[in-house]
Design an enzyme around this catalytic site. Structure first.
Site, PDB file in Angstrom:
ATOM      1  N   GLY A 117      50.437  -7.362  19.767  1.00 16.41           N
ATOM      2  CA  GLY A 117      49.157  -6.687  19.549  1.00 16.41           C
ATOM      3  C   GLY A 117      48.536  -7.076  18.232  1.00 16.41           C
ATOM      4  N   ALA A 118      49.390  -7.355  17.248  1.00 19.68           N
ATOM      5  CA  ALA A 118      48.850  -7.718  15.935  1.00 19.68           C
ATOM      6  C   ALA A 118      48.203  -9.107  15.980  1.00 19.68           C
ATOM      7  CB  ALA A 118      49.946  -7.663  14.879  1.00 19.68           C
ATOM      8  N   GLY A 147      34.263  19.049  -5.738  1.00 20.58           N
ATOM      9  CA  GLY A 147      33.731  19.758  -4.579  1.00 20.58           C
ATOM     10  C   GLY A 147      32.991  18.805  -3.660  1.00 20.58           C
ATOM     11  N   GLY A 148      31.973  19.331  -3.017  1.00 17.92           N
ATOM     12  CA  GLY A 148      31.206  18.516  -2.076  1.00 17.92           C
ATOM     13  C   GLY A 148      30.531  17.335  -2.737  1.00 17.92           C
TER      14      GLY A 148
HETATM   15  C1  HXC Z   1      26.107  24.485 -14.375  1.00 25.70           C
HETATM   16  C2  HXC Z   1      27.650  23.385 -15.633  1.00 25.70           C
HETATM   17  C3  HXC Z   1      28.372  23.025 -14.471  1.00 25.70           C
HETATM   18  C4  HXC Z   1      27.877  23.468 -13.216  1.00 25.70           C
HETATM   19  C5  HXC Z   1      29.382  22.214 -16.163  1.00 25.70           C
HETATM   20  N1  HXC Z   1      28.325  22.852 -16.645  1.00 25.70           N
HETATM   21  N2  HXC Z   1      29.447  22.304 -14.826  1.00 25.70           N
HETATM   22  N3  HXC Z   1      26.525  24.098 -15.563  1.00 25.70           N
HETATM   23  N4  HXC Z   1      26.739  24.173 -13.204  1.00 25.70           N
HETATM   24  N5  HXC Z   1      28.494  23.138 -12.054  1.00 25.70           N
HETATM   25  C6  HXC Z   1      27.924  22.966 -18.045  1.00 25.70           C
HETATM   26  C7  HXC Z   1      28.834  23.867 -18.846  1.00 25.70           C
HETATM   27  O1  HXC Z   1      28.443  25.205 -18.736  1.00 25.70           O
HETATM   28  C8  HXC Z   1      28.615  23.337 -20.268  1.00 25.70           C
HETATM   29  O2  HXC Z   1      27.393  23.845 -20.753  1.00 25.70           O
HETATM   30  C9  HXC Z   1      28.408  21.865 -20.042  1.00 25.70           C
HETATM   31  O3  HXC Z   1      28.044  21.697 -18.658  1.00 25.70           O
HETATM   32  C10 HXC Z   1      29.667  21.059 -20.283  1.00 25.70           C
HETATM   33  O4  HXC Z   1      30.721  21.649 -19.558  1.00 25.70           O
HETATM   34  P1  HXC Z   1      32.128  21.983 -20.213  1.00 25.70           P
HETATM   35  O5  HXC Z   1      32.814  22.920 -19.304  1.00 25.70           O
HETATM   36  O6  HXC Z   1      31.942  22.390 -21.628  1.00 25.70           O
HETATM   37  O7  HXC Z   1      32.802  20.542 -20.186  1.00 25.70           O
HETATM   38  P2  HXC Z   1      34.308  20.154 -19.947  1.00 25.70           P
HETATM   39  O8  HXC Z   1      35.194  21.051 -20.748  1.00 25.70           O
HETATM   40  O9  HXC Z   1      34.383  18.702 -20.174  1.00 25.70           O
HETATM   41  O10 HXC Z   1      34.596  20.497 -18.392  1.00 25.70           O
HETATM   42  C11 HXC Z   1      33.914  19.763 -17.407  1.00 25.70           C
HETATM   43  C12 HXC Z   1      34.150  20.386 -16.011  1.00 25.70           C
HETATM   44  C13 HXC Z   1      33.815  21.921 -16.078  1.00 25.70           C
HETATM   45  C14 HXC Z   1      35.615  20.189 -15.628  1.00 25.70           C
HETATM   46  C15 HXC Z   1      33.292  19.656 -15.031  1.00 25.70           C
HETATM   47  O11 HXC Z   1      32.534  22.076 -16.671  1.00 25.70           O
HETATM   48  C16 HXC Z   1      33.796  22.561 -14.735  1.00 25.70           C
HETATM   49  O12 HXC Z   1      34.865  22.903 -14.196  1.00 25.70           O
HETATM   50  N6  HXC Z   1      32.604  22.801 -14.185  1.00 25.70           N
HETATM   51  C17 HXC Z   1      32.447  23.445 -12.918  1.00 25.70           C
HETATM   52  C18 HXC Z   1      32.877  22.542 -11.829  1.00 25.70           C
HETATM   53  C19 HXC Z   1      32.632  23.155 -10.481  1.00 25.70           C
HETATM   54  O13 HXC Z   1      33.379  23.991 -10.016  1.00 25.70           O
HETATM   55  N7  HXC Z   1      31.460  22.795  -9.899  1.00 25.70           N
HETATM   56  C20 HXC Z   1      31.032  23.300  -8.634  1.00 25.70           C
HETATM   57  C21 HXC Z   1      31.770  22.460  -7.622  1.00 25.70           C
HETATM   58  S1  HXC Z   1      31.386  22.949  -6.003  1.00 25.70           S
HETATM   59  P3  HXC Z   1      27.148  24.101 -22.307  1.00 25.70           P
HETATM   60  O14 HXC Z   1      25.793  24.695 -22.369  1.00 25.70           O
HETATM   61  O15 HXC Z   1      28.228  25.007 -22.764  1.00 25.70           O
HETATM   62  O16 HXC Z   1      27.218  22.749 -22.956  1.00 25.70           O
HETATM   63  C22 HXC Z   1      30.183  21.932  -5.611  1.00 25.70           C
HETATM   64  C23 HXC Z   1      29.672  22.203  -4.251  1.00 25.70           C
HETATM   65  C24 HXC Z   1      28.882  21.054  -3.729  1.00 25.70           C
HETATM   66  O17 HXC Z   1      29.802  21.081  -6.291  1.00 25.70           O
HETATM   67  C25 HXC Z   1      28.845  21.203  -2.257  1.00 25.70           C
HETATM   68  C26 HXC Z   1      28.084  20.114  -1.619  1.00 25.70           C
HETATM   69  C27 HXC Z   1      28.269  20.179  -0.123  1.00 25.70           C
END
Ligand code: HXC
Length: 513
Positions: free
Chosen positions: A403-404, A168-169
């Site tokens: 040009g290059a 994401g961001g």
């Molecule tokens: C809170 C999160 C988290 C998040 C992971 N965790 N991402 N907690 N917010 N964004 C936590 C999980 O709940 C889990 O907690 C632990 O971290 C490990 O994650 P897993 O899923 O078990 O790990 P894995 O299977 O390796 O997968 C990793 C991952 C997945 C691919 C990153 O966690 C995921 O898809 N997370 C969400 C990604 C996402 O969509 N983020 C938001 C993006 S938008 P526990 O307690 O079970 O250990 C964004 C906007 C920013 O970032 C904008 C800025 C302008």
């Protein structure tokens, strides 16, 4: 409890981060924890942690009961080769390294300290992105980080290593920094992940193919280096920093070199083939010029018709820009233009002189180039070279057409010194194309058009396929013997070392992005 005991207990909790099982899972994925990474990267026993006791203030979704040591990011300062650096390292073992309000505040804090101290900042990214439970406070945290990345750009070096997810961001803080290093198979960067893409466009793609290290090195141009392990990535950080000053007001670090400046390399006299259409590898020339042949290429694998990277001459860092005749005949295209312009601005920002090696027949023709905006992207090259105030030395090896010729740091664009090998050809275009246009009537009216065309092309080549017309008009300062190239470049750079160059005062330029 005894106060000292309490401190020790708290420190132990913080140092354990997400606990042994999560650290073990991290290891199984081939990744180190944030603390292990910091320990490997910095000089021994130099890390000073700050903000270790900071923790989140979330209450929603049961967060009030969640312990998050260091709020999932280790921040502080230390030294690399004795020089101070600021660092933050996200720890995936704590809430997936996700970025909430306080996690972001810790990153902002080291950004602020690095900027006001004039010290490089290194970010080790391993995060699930915005902490979902914290909503807009997490988004606000990113915004504050992006703003600081931008303010620090060109002031202090900002180096990013992607060592896990960056989704994401979250990708945009790295994208605003100077150098991105990615670890194959464990690092992935994307704006929208595979599931979202599947749902919206129906495309099926794995996370690695979508946003892995090789994708960003070779296809998107987002990454500067792709490596195979955490250790290799952190070695890369040390290597990049070895060429950079602490900030824009300092000169880059000089090392002792035992490689003689006047070293003669006989192979250079034979490197350019007699046949102007035959390719050769410019890497050999770059290696011959630099101290101990030691070249550190950036974005190798992306737009390989152009080579950029860092090295040293006489111990002083230099930035090398070179056309690569082996790929697309060394033509300039959209991606090469982007690569070149960004590198020149990076080198100029940090006072690294630029040596440009020219062998290009021109811009790559084609509708995809024109529709893709080669005019806009190519203009970046002109802008970057003309804007740069560091010493700029150009060496024309063979073709410098049209040009290059201008774009590759010609005299008129602002090169301080232009050198050429005797094999240099400076012309508006290649002899065949030129003959087709200016002798069209003679060619079409002749009994043997092919023969006439060849003769006319040869006539044009005789006139322009040498450096002496350009040298005669003062566009080339010296025609040098190829085998003595290193010595001539070293002398030129030494003579330009204290160069001062100023541009008109303005708010800021408007580079055609
Ligand atoms: C809170 C999160 C988290 C998040 C992971 N965790 N991402 N907690 N917010 N964004 C936590 C999980 O709940 C889990 O907690 C632990 O971290 C490990 O994650 P897993 O899923 O078990 O790990 P894995 O299977 O390796 O997968 C990793 C991952 C997945 C691919 C990153 O966690 C995921 O898809 N997370 C969400 C990604 C996402 O969509 N983020 C938001 C993006 S938008 P526990 O307690 O079970 O250990 C964004 C906007 C920013 O970032 C904008 C800025 C302008």
């Amino acid at each position: 409890m005894d106060k000292k005991e309490e401190l020790k207990r708290r420190q132990a909790d913080i140092e354990a981060m997400g606990g042994p099982s999560r650290v073990e899972r991290q290891h199984q994925m081939g990744k180190w924890s944030a603390r292990e990474r910091i320990q490997y990267l910095l000089d021994a026993n130099t890390f000073e942690e700050i903000g270790a006791h900071v923790t989140h203030r979330g209450t929603r979704f049961g967060m009030d009961a969640v312990q998050a040591p260091a709020d999932g990011v280790v921040t502080g300062f230390g030294r690399i080769e004795g020089r101070p650096v600021y660092i933050f390292a996200q720890d995936f073992t704590v809430l997936g390294g996700s970025l909430g309000e306080m996690h972001a505040a810790k990153i902002q804090r080291v950004q602020d300290l690095a900027l006001k101290s004039g010290v490089p900042i290194i970010g080790l990214n391993d995060s699930g992105g915005a902490r979902i439970q914290e909503g807009v406070d997490a988004l606000n945290g990113y915004g504050e980080i992006f703003k600081r990345n931008t303010w620090a750009s060109g002031v202090i070096p900002q180096i990013t290593v992607i060592m896990g997810p960056s989704a994401g961001g979250a990708v945009y803080s790295p994208a605003l920094t100077d150098v991105i290093i990615m670890v194959r198979h464990t690092a992935q960067m994307f704006i929208t992940g595979p599931q979202v893409i599947q749902a919206v466009t129906g495309e099926t793609v794995s996370a690695e193919d979508l946003g892995g290290a090789d994708t960003h090195l070779k296809r998107s141009g987002v990454a500067h280096l792709a490596v195979d392990s955490d250790a290799e990535a952190l070695d890369g950080v040390r290597r990049v920093l070895s060429f950079l000053p602490q900030n824009w007001m300092e000169e880059p670090p000089v090392v002792k070199s035992r490689d003689p400046l006047e070293r003669i390399d006989e192979t250079l006299a034979r490197v350019v083939p007699d046949d102007a259409n035959k390719p050769y590898d410019v890497a050999g020339i770059i290696g011959s010029i630099l101290d101990e042949g030691d070249f550190f290429p950036l974005q190798k694998g992306y737009a390989d018709n152009l080579v950029v990277g860092l090295g040293r001459i006489g111990g002083h860092p230099v930035g090398i820009v070179a056309n690569q005749p082996r790929v697309l005949a060394g033509t300039l295209d959209i991606n090469a233009s982007d690569k070149l312009a960004r590198f020149v601005r990076f080198a100029d920002a940090f006072n690294i002189p630029i040596v440009t090696l020219v062998d290009t027949p021109g811009y790559l023709p084609g509708t995809s180039q024109e529709y893709g905006g080669i005019i806009r992207h190519g203009a970046k090259v002109l802008y970057a070279y003309a804007e740069a105030t560091v010493p700029k030395v150009t060496l024309i090896l063979r073709k410098a057409y049209g040009g290059a010729y201008l774009a590759m740091c010609s005299r008129s664009l602002g090169a301080d010194l232009v050198l050429a090998w005797p094999t240099a050809e400076i012309a508006v275009m290649g002899p065949d194309g030129a003959a087709n246009i200016i002798f069209r009537r003679e060619i079409e009216g002749s009994d043997n058009p092919a023969e006439t065309k060849a003769a006319k092309a040869e006539e044009y080549r005789q006139q322009f396929a040498n450096p002496y017309v350009a040298a005669g008009h003062g566009y080339i300062d010296a025609v040098i013997e190829p085998e003595k190239t290193r010595g001539h470049l070293a002398q030129a750079l030494m003579a330009l070392y204290n160069k001062q160059d100023h541009r008109p005062k303005r708010h800021h330029g408007n580079i055609p992005v």
